[in-house]
Scaffold this motif. Structure first.
Motif, PDB file in Angstrom:
ATOM      1  N   LEU A 661       0.830  -1.200   0.000  1.00  0.00           N
ATOM      2  CA  LEU A 661       0.000   0.000   0.000  1.00  0.00           C
ATOM      3  C   LEU A 661       0.869   1.258   0.000  1.00  0.00           C
ATOM      4  CD1 LEU A 661      -2.794  -1.060   2.521  1.00  0.00           C
ATOM      5  CD2 LEU A 661      -3.158  -0.391   0.130  1.00  0.00           C
ATOM      6  N   ILE A 662       1.991   1.201   0.730  1.00  0.00           N
ATOM      7  CA  ILE A 662       2.925   2.332   0.721  1.00  0.00           C
ATOM      8  C   ILE A 662       3.502   2.517  -0.681  1.00  0.00           C
ATOM      9  CG2 ILE A 662       5.107   3.222   1.614  1.00  0.00           C
ATOM     10  CD1 ILE A 662       4.512   1.647   4.213  1.00  0.00           C
ATOM     11  N   GLY A 663       3.927   1.403  -1.294  1.00  0.00           N
ATOM     12  CA  GLY A 663       4.471   1.489  -2.650  1.00  0.00           C
ATOM     13  C   GLY A 663       3.462   2.047  -3.631  1.00  0.00           C
ATOM     14  N   LEU A 664       2.203   1.620  -3.505  1.00  0.00           N
ATOM     15  CA  LEU A 664       1.156   2.152  -4.378  1.00  0.00           C
ATOM     16  C   LEU A 664       0.923   3.638  -4.111  1.00  0.00           C
ATOM     17  CD1 LEU A 664      -1.576  -0.640  -4.516  1.00  0.00           C
ATOM     18  CD2 LEU A 664      -0.332   0.351  -6.437  1.00  0.00           C
ATOM     19  N   GLY A 665       0.987   4.020  -2.851  1.00  0.00           N
ATOM     20  CA  GLY A 665       0.828   5.432  -2.528  1.00  0.00           C
ATOM     21  C   GLY A 665       1.898   6.282  -3.198  1.00  0.00           C
ATOM     22  N   ILE A 666       3.140   5.796  -3.166  1.00  0.00           N
ATOM     23  CA  ILE A 666       4.232   6.513  -3.823  1.00  0.00           C
ATOM     24  C   ILE A 666       3.976   6.593  -5.326  1.00  0.00           C
ATOM     25  CG2 ILE A 666       6.686   6.401  -4.390  1.00  0.00           C
ATOM     26  CD1 ILE A 666       7.061   5.019  -1.619  1.00  0.00           C
ATOM     27  N   ALA A 667       3.527   5.484  -5.923  1.00  0.00           N
ATOM     28  CA  ALA A 667       3.271   5.448  -7.373  1.00  0.00           C
ATOM     29  C   ALA A 667       2.206   6.462  -7.756  1.00  0.00           C
ATOM     30  CB  ALA A 667       2.854   4.041  -7.801  1.00  0.00           C
ATOM     31  N   HIS A 668       1.108   6.528  -6.983  1.00  0.00           N
ATOM     32  CA  HIS A 668       0.038   7.470  -7.312  1.00  0.00           C
ATOM     33  C   HIS A 668       0.460   8.914  -7.038  1.00  0.00           C
ATOM     34  CE1 HIS A 668      -3.149   4.738  -8.464  1.00  0.00           C
ATOM     35  NE2 HIS A 668      -2.793   3.931  -7.493  1.00  0.00           N
ATOM     36  N   CYS A 669       1.322   9.109  -6.076  1.00  0.00           N
ATOM     37  CA  CYS A 669       1.869  10.447  -5.829  1.00  0.00           C
ATOM     38  C   CYS A 669       2.673  10.916  -7.044  1.00  0.00           C
ATOM     39  CB  CYS A 669       2.736  10.442  -4.573  1.00  0.00           C
ATOM     40  SG  CYS A 669       3.618  11.993  -4.277  1.00  0.00           S
ATOM     41  N   LEU A 670       3.542  10.047  -7.560  1.00  0.00           N
ATOM     42  CA  LEU A 670       4.345  10.403  -8.726  1.00  0.00           C
ATOM     43  C   LEU A 670       3.471  10.670  -9.946  1.00  0.00           C
ATOM     44  CD1 LEU A 670       7.255   7.810  -8.363  1.00  0.00           C
ATOM     45  CD2 LEU A 670       7.349  10.268  -7.917  1.00  0.00           C
ATOM     46  N   SER A 671       2.305  10.037 -10.002  1.00  0.00           N
ATOM     47  CA  SER A 671       1.394  10.239 -11.129  1.00  0.00           C
ATOM     48  C   SER A 671       0.476  11.435 -10.920  1.00  0.00           C
ATOM     49  CB  SER A 671       0.547   8.974 -11.339  1.00  0.00           C
ATOM     50  OG  SER A 671       1.372   7.861 -11.604  1.00  0.00           O
ATOM     51  N   GLY A 672       0.602  12.130  -9.774  1.00  0.00           N
ATOM     52  CA  GLY A 672      -0.214  13.314  -9.525  1.00  0.00           C
ATOM     53  C   GLY A 672      -1.572  13.033  -8.935  1.00  0.00           C
ATOM     54  N   ARG A 673      -1.826  11.790  -8.494  1.00  0.00           N
ATOM     55  CA  ARG A 673      -3.118  11.442  -7.883  1.00  0.00           C
ATOM     56  C   ARG A 673      -2.943  11.478  -6.356  1.00  0.00           C
ATOM     57  NH1 ARG A 673      -2.705   8.154 -12.564  1.00  0.00           N
ATOM     58  NH2 ARG A 673      -1.603   6.520 -11.423  1.00  0.00           N
ATOM     59  N   GLN A 881       3.379  29.765 -18.620  1.00  0.00           N
ATOM     60  CA  GLN A 881       2.603  29.836 -17.381  1.00  0.00           C
ATOM     61  C   GLN A 881       1.252  29.136 -17.543  1.00  0.00           C
ATOM     62  OE1 GLN A 881       3.962  30.562 -14.734  1.00  0.00           O
ATOM     63  NE2 GLN A 881       5.661  31.953 -15.196  1.00  0.00           N
ATOM     64  N   GLU A 882       0.638  29.260 -18.715  1.00  0.00           N
ATOM     65  CA  GLU A 882      -0.633  28.574 -18.949  1.00  0.00           C
ATOM     66  C   GLU A 882      -0.454  27.058 -18.880  1.00  0.00           C
ATOM     67  OE1 GLU A 882      -2.030  30.050 -22.668  1.00  0.00           O
ATOM     68  OE2 GLU A 882      -3.107  31.754 -21.764  1.00  0.00           O
ATOM     69  N   SER A 883       0.659  26.558 -19.472  1.00  0.00           N
ATOM     70  CA  SER A 883       0.942  25.119 -19.422  1.00  0.00           C
ATOM     71  C   SER A 883       1.184  24.680 -17.988  1.00  0.00           C
ATOM     72  CB  SER A 883       2.161  24.783 -20.289  1.00  0.00           C
ATOM     73  OG  SER A 883       1.910  25.076 -21.645  1.00  0.00           O
ATOM     74  N   ALA A 884       1.946  25.498 -17.240  1.00  0.00           N
ATOM     75  CA  ALA A 884       2.225  25.170 -15.839  1.00  0.00           C
ATOM     76  C   ALA A 884       0.934  25.156 -15.032  1.00  0.00           C
ATOM     77  CB  ALA A 884       3.217  26.173 -15.254  1.00  0.00           C
ATOM     78  N   LEU A 885       0.061  26.148 -15.258  1.00  0.00           N
ATOM     79  CA  LEU A 885      -1.201  26.246 -14.528  1.00  0.00           C
ATOM     80  C   LEU A 885      -2.093  25.043 -14.809  1.00  0.00           C
ATOM     81  CD1 LEU A 885      -3.015  27.960 -12.701  1.00  0.00           C
ATOM     82  CD2 LEU A 885      -3.831  29.149 -14.750  1.00  0.00           C
ATOM     83  N   ASP A 886      -2.201  24.691 -16.085  1.00  0.00           N
ATOM     84  CA  ASP A 886      -3.040  23.557 -16.467  1.00  0.00           C
ATOM     85  C   ASP A 886      -2.527  22.267 -15.833  1.00  0.00           C
ATOM     86  OD1 ASP A 886      -5.156  22.330 -18.157  1.00  0.00           O
ATOM     87  OD2 ASP A 886      -3.434  21.391 -19.149  1.00  0.00           O
ATOM     88  N   LEU A 887      -1.225  22.048 -15.881  1.00  0.00           N
ATOM     89  CA  LEU A 887      -0.640  20.823 -15.337  1.00  0.00           C
ATOM     90  C   LEU A 887      -0.757  20.788 -13.821  1.00  0.00           C
ATOM     91  CD1 LEU A 887       0.865  18.227 -16.072  1.00  0.00           C
ATOM     92  CD2 LEU A 887       3.014  19.505 -15.985  1.00  0.00           C
ATOM     93  N   ALA A 888      -0.510  21.924 -13.156  1.00  0.00           N
ATOM     94  CA  ALA A 888      -0.597  21.976 -11.685  1.00  0.00           C
ATOM     95  C   ALA A 888      -2.016  21.684 -11.211  1.00  0.00           C
ATOM     96  CB  ALA A 888      -0.140  23.344 -11.192  1.00  0.00           C
ATOM     97  N   LYS A 890      -4.287  19.871 -12.811  1.00  0.00           N
ATOM     98  CA  LYS A 890      -4.569  18.456 -13.050  1.00  0.00           C
ATOM     99  C   LYS A 890      -3.947  17.587 -11.967  1.00  0.00           C
ATOM    100  CE  LYS A 890      -5.054  18.569 -18.092  1.00  0.00           C
ATOM    101  NZ  LYS A 890      -4.434  18.195 -19.391  1.00  0.00           N
ATOM    102  N   ARG A 891      -2.754  17.972 -11.520  1.00  0.00           N
ATOM    103  CA  ARG A 891      -2.034  17.178 -10.528  1.00  0.00           C
ATOM    104  C   ARG A 891      -2.311  17.653  -9.089  1.00  0.00           C
ATOM    105  NH1 ARG A 891       2.487  14.254 -12.228  1.00  0.00           N
ATOM    106  NH2 ARG A 891       3.487  14.761 -10.253  1.00  0.00           N
ATOM    107  N   GLU A 892      -3.140  18.701  -8.936  1.00  0.00           N
ATOM    108  CA  GLU A 892      -3.472  19.240  -7.614  1.00  0.00           C
ATOM    109  C   GLU A 892      -2.236  19.731  -6.870  1.00  0.00           C
ATOM    110  OE1 GLU A 892      -5.893  16.631  -5.317  1.00  0.00           O
ATOM    111  OE2 GLU A 892      -7.158  16.070  -6.998  1.00  0.00           O
ATOM    112  N   GLU A 893      -1.304  20.319  -7.612  1.00  0.00           N
ATOM    113  CA  GLU A 893      -0.114  20.919  -7.001  1.00  0.00           C
ATOM    114  C   GLU A 893      -0.444  22.382  -6.710  1.00  0.00           C
ATOM    115  OE1 GLU A 893       3.346  20.215  -9.412  1.00  0.00           O
ATOM    116  OE2 GLU A 893       3.066  18.043  -9.422  1.00  0.00           O
TER     117      GLU A 893
END
Length: 947
Positions: A661-673, A881-888, A890-893
């Motif tokens: 579950l920890i490994g999956l958590g890391i994987a989903h973090c890297l994917s922006g979920r 900046q528009e690309s950064a905003l859109d990506l952030a 989507k990834r909830e950054e």
């Protein structure tokens, strides 16, 4: 031998090497002296060097080994070098009138091998010049009788002319004899008989063309064909040999026949073809004596005059070809012993050999190893046979058919032949038929041609030990295997396994794409798996796969220990697999090992999970996560953790479930979920708390800290990092403590407390840099560089960042390098070097794309936009900046989203109108305030100024 000679035996791409100085090897000393003798201008000096060279010989090389292959491959060519040196010595000694010495040395040599006519020439001439006319005539008569009896030929024209000169001499005094022979003609005899005049050739020689029909649609071997044609047209006064090797169905005969037809006009005395049946159904390979009989009859030798023994036939064959330009194709050779007596020796001749063996013993040959056709060459073959329109109409499906055929020419031609006779068949239809596992080989069969039959013949040519190895390799886990993995699979020590692997490579049933790494061609792998399923004893396939999987688990566990602190430690039962270990000395070697086997390791997790081995499944998955995370292999990280989690849950394995579950958590973090990652990590924390696993809980908090950081929840991230730090101090884990000091420093930096950030960085650097701590050091140096950039201490900033970059590259941490290059770009922008800053930003983005690591993309884009704005390139700044905003978003950054909004709001009105700018700044101020980020005041001030 390694133990006896620890500094001598080395491993090379081709096997093993005794690394010694050339002067310690007789053969090298001999060849060096020969080269000096050949270059010497003074005959007196040369004869001394020839003497020294011949003095390096003591008996025959490799005598007593009893190896026929070694005799033909190595010993015989070496002995020919000695004969050449003896002849050169005789020529040099004759020019110095050392007749007595020549007679003494050459008399036993010509009795040892009466066919050495040049030595016979010098012996007869030396006898004659020293006044022994009768002895010279006797020596000539013995030579003529031997050649007539053994080969049915007269001595060479030079020896015959010497005989006539002796007969014309009627004087009896030695003084008169000395002038009776032309010294220049004797001192420099020709190296080999001159080409016979056509009128003087044996009347029974019949030029002929036996080549099979050439195929009109030859495709895909253009470079190999060029090499073959260049060899055939080369005129260097020697017999040329081409050896074409490759697996069954690779098109060896096709290339040989096509090249032979193209070269036919260069060989006016004939083009001969003989199938040696090295790999043919219900047909034993033709023996050398039978093949020689066929070849001799083909050139017109009367059957009743052909000798019985292979030696006599080989001598007659070579004598019959002397002075002629003949091309011979020896197709389907089984081994070196079969073809050695058939090789033409006449200068100007060309012999083309095809074989599934690599035939390393053919001295002086040009080797052409055929692999599989490239996708483009395969498509050209389809276009040539079926027409370009038919391929272009379904190019994607045609490429998939090429993939299923693995680029094997035989398979491609069978498919093309079937489609040619069935115009309504589409590539989509063929793809579906080939994709059905049970019928693949049935589809690759037409008019007596069968891919499976070709492979079966190669398999049947193996001995029992080789067959067993082939079958075990057929059940390997993954697509490749290295030497130590193969040793585990075969249950043999590595040296024994190495021998078997090389034997299979030699017969083109296994590939070695790099040193000690092996794989099957796609279709051969499918054949090996099917063969193993029917021929291996019950349970042996599963046992072999288990041995290999356990080897991977053992190695992965040891390699993971070198990559950094671990949350879960476990011992691997390596009682059996330990003898297959390869040594991993440091982090770099561990990373290289992971990179080489990363796909195989994922397959090993699948094997454990499918076999119900839950402990092994989660342990292997847990050993892999850091490598997959650091190298952007998110899909492999997800799949391995999911398979291991399913296996653990099926067995009620709580520790295994929590770890995955920890490994999956890391994987989903890297994917922006991030929200999903939080849910998985909190579930893991609850399980670990229930089983009282403190270290596991610390690992959860460490992962939670990373997720909160990416979400912009820096206070929550700092709180989690403190929990891990306190645990590390309580148990005295200095490596984990150093890592957490770096993480806490990063939190203080982003919260604007630079003094605290520097304090924790410096304390982290004081911890001893043990193996596995270099990544922590790279992170700390980057943070110090960023802090000094923000404080405009640019000289110190560049110093820290340069050191961090070197360290990241040294340990191969691409993730760290991406962040460091972006930090360098910000420092370059502060310095005013805008172009260099842009280049560094773009390089960081390119690295993320190449490695599949996109977690930093939004942050890099917003900094790139700021750099464009600094350069006055406002339109490019807005786009970034528009690309950064859109990506952030989507990834909830959230923190990166706030920075992109604020920077959009501060762009000039001609790029972003005032109303939208105010909206951007208001959203930014609200977002930063909610996060408790120090940029909140900056955004509020910018908003007030805009309003």
């Amino acid at each position: 031998m390694r133990r006896a000679f620890p500094d001598v035996i080395q491993t090379t791409a081709g096997g093993y090497l005794a690394a010694v100085e050339p002067d310690n090897v007789d053969l090298h000393r001999f060849r060096g002296l020969v080269a000096r003798a050949e270059a010497a201008d003074d005959p007196a000096e040369a004869v001394v060097l020839w003497d020294k060279a011949l003095g390096c010989w003591r008996g025959n090389p490799f005598s007593g080994t009893g190896s026929e292959h070694l005799w033909y491959a190595v010993s015989q060519p070496l002995l020919e070098e000695r004969w050449a040196a003896r002849t050169a010595w005789a020529q040099c000694a004759f020019s110095l009138h050392r007749y007595s010495e020549i007679i003494t040395r050459l008399t036993p040599l010509v009795r040892e091998d009466p066919l050495r006519e040049r030595l016979q020439y010098y012996l007869i001439a030396a006898l004659y010049r020293s006044g022994q006319r009768a002895a010279a005539l006797t020596a000539f008569q013995e030579t003529r009788e031997y050649l007539a009896e053994e080969l049915g030929v007269d001595p060479s024209p030079e020896v015959m002319e010497l005989h006539q000169q002796i007969l014309r001499d009627t004087e009896s005094g030695p003084g008169r004899l000395a002038g009776a022979i032309d010294l220049s003609r004797v001192a420099e005899p020709v190296a080999s008989p001159p080409a016979a005049d056509p009128a003087e050739r044996p009347r029974d020689f019949v030029p002929r063309n036996d080549l099979p029909r050439d195929i009109p649609d030859f495709t895909g071997r253009e470079r190999d064909l060029e090499r073959l044609l260049a060899l055939g047209k080369r005129d260097e006064g020697r017999a040329e040999i081409a050896v074409i090797t490759g697996p069954g169905g690779a098109g060896k005969t096709t290339l040989a026949v096509h090249g032979a037809h193209r070269l036919a006009e260069c060989f006016p005395d004939g083009q001969l073809f003989i199938d040696l049946y090295g790999y043919t159904v219900e047909q034993d390979p033709i023996t050398a004596v039978s093949a020689l009989g066929s070849l001799l009859r083909a050139i017109g030798v009367q059957p009743d005059t052909i000798p019985e023994s292979v030696e006599e036939r080989a001598a007659l064959w070579r004598a019959s070809l002397a002075g002629r330009r003949v091309l011979i194709v020896l197709d389907n050779a089984a081994n070196f012993a079969q073809i050695s007596p058939l090789l033409a020796a006449a200068p100007g001749s060309l012999t083309i050999v095809t074989s599934r063996q690599d035939l390393p013993g053919v001295s002086g040959a040009q080797y052409i190893a055929l692999g599989m056709l490239s996708p483009e060459s395969s498509l050209r073959l389809f276009s040539t046979v079926l027409g370009e329109d038919r391929v272009a109409h379904e190019e994607a499906e045609a490429r998939e058919v090429v993939r299923l055929c693995g680029g094997l020419p035989l398979a491609l031609r069978i498919v093309a032949g079937r489609m040619l006779s069935r115009p309504r068949w589409t590539f989509q239809h063929v793809k579906l038929r080939l994709g059905e596992h049970q019928r693949m080989f049935r589809e690759l069969r037409i008019d007596g041609q069968s891919v499976e039959a070709v492979f079966e013949l190669s398999y049947q040519s193996l001995n029992d030990e080789q067959r067993e190895a082939f079958l075990h390799l057929g059940v390997m886990i993954g697509g490749t295997v290295d030497l130590h993995g193969a040793a585990a699979l075969l249950d043999r020590d590595p040296p024994e396994a190495d021998d078997l692997l090389q034997e299979l490579v030699s017969v083109c049933l296994f590939d070695e794409p790099s040193v000690d790494v092996y794989r099957f061609h796609d279709l051969l792998g499918a054949y090996a798996r099917e063969k193993a399923a029917t021929d291996l004893p019950e349970g042996e396939a599963a046992a072999a796969r288990r041995r290999l999987a356990d080897h991977y688990l053992d190695m992965a566990n040891r390699a993971a220990d070198m990559l950094g602190p671990r949350g879960h430690h476990f011992e691997v039962d390596s009682q059996k697999s330990s003898r297959y270990q390869s040594r991993l000395a440091n982090r770099t070697e561990a990373t290289t090992w992971f990179e080489r086997h990363q796909d195989n390791l994922a397959s090993a997790v699948d094997f454990y999970a499918a076999s119900g081995l839950d402990d092994e499944a989660w342990q292997l998955a847990d050993s892999l996560w850091r490598h997959y995370a650091n190298h952007g292999q998110t899909e492999l990280l997800l799949s391995t953790q999911e398979k291991a989690l399913a296996a653990s849950r099926a067995k009620g394995n709580e520790r295994g479930s929590a770890a995955t579950l920890i490994g999956l958590g890391i994987a989903h973090c890297l994917s922006g979920r991030f929200q999903h990652a939080l849910g998985l990590l909190n579930e893991a924390r609850d399980i670990l708390a229930a089983i009282d696993d403190e270290r596991g809980q610390a690992r959860v908090y460490s992962s939670l800290s990373v997720v909160y950081d990416r979400m912009g929840r820096f206070h929550d991230a700092l709180s989690c990092a403190w929990k891990v730090f306190e645990y590390a101090v309580s148990v005295g884990d200095r490596a984990l403590e150093g890592l957490q000091r770096a993480n806490i420093a990063a939190m203080y930096q982003v919260l604007g407390d630079y003094d605290k950030a520097v304090e924790f960085c410096e304390s982290a650097l004081k911890i001893k840099h043990e193996e596995g701590q270099y990544e922590t050091s790279a992170q700390v140096l980057r943070i110090l560089g960023e802090v000094n950039t923000q404080q405009d201490n640019l000289e110190r900033a560049f110093s820290y960042l340069s050191e961090a970059l070197k360290l990241a590259q040294l340990i191969g941490s691409q993730r760290d390098e991406i962040y460091i290059r972006n930090a360098m770009a910000v420092a370059l922008r502060r310095k005013g070097d805008i172009e260099a800053a842009i280049e560094s930003h773009l390089l960081a983005l390119d690295m993320g794309e190449e490695t599949g690591q996109h977690s930093a993309d939004a942050e890099i884009l917003t900094e790139l936009g700021a750099t464009y704005a600094e350069a006055g390139r406002f339109e490019e700044a807005r786009q970034a900046q528009e690309s950064a905003l859109d990506l952030a978003r989507k990834r909830e950054e959230r923190h990166v989203e706030g920075r992109a909004l604020m920077r959009m709001g501060t762009l000039p009105p001609e790029v972003v109108d005032r109303e939208r700018a105010i909206e951007f700044l208001a959203a930014s101020a609200e977002l930063f305030s909610g996060l408790g980020a120090p940029e909140a005041q900056q955004a509020h001030d910018a908003l007030q100024a805009a309003v």
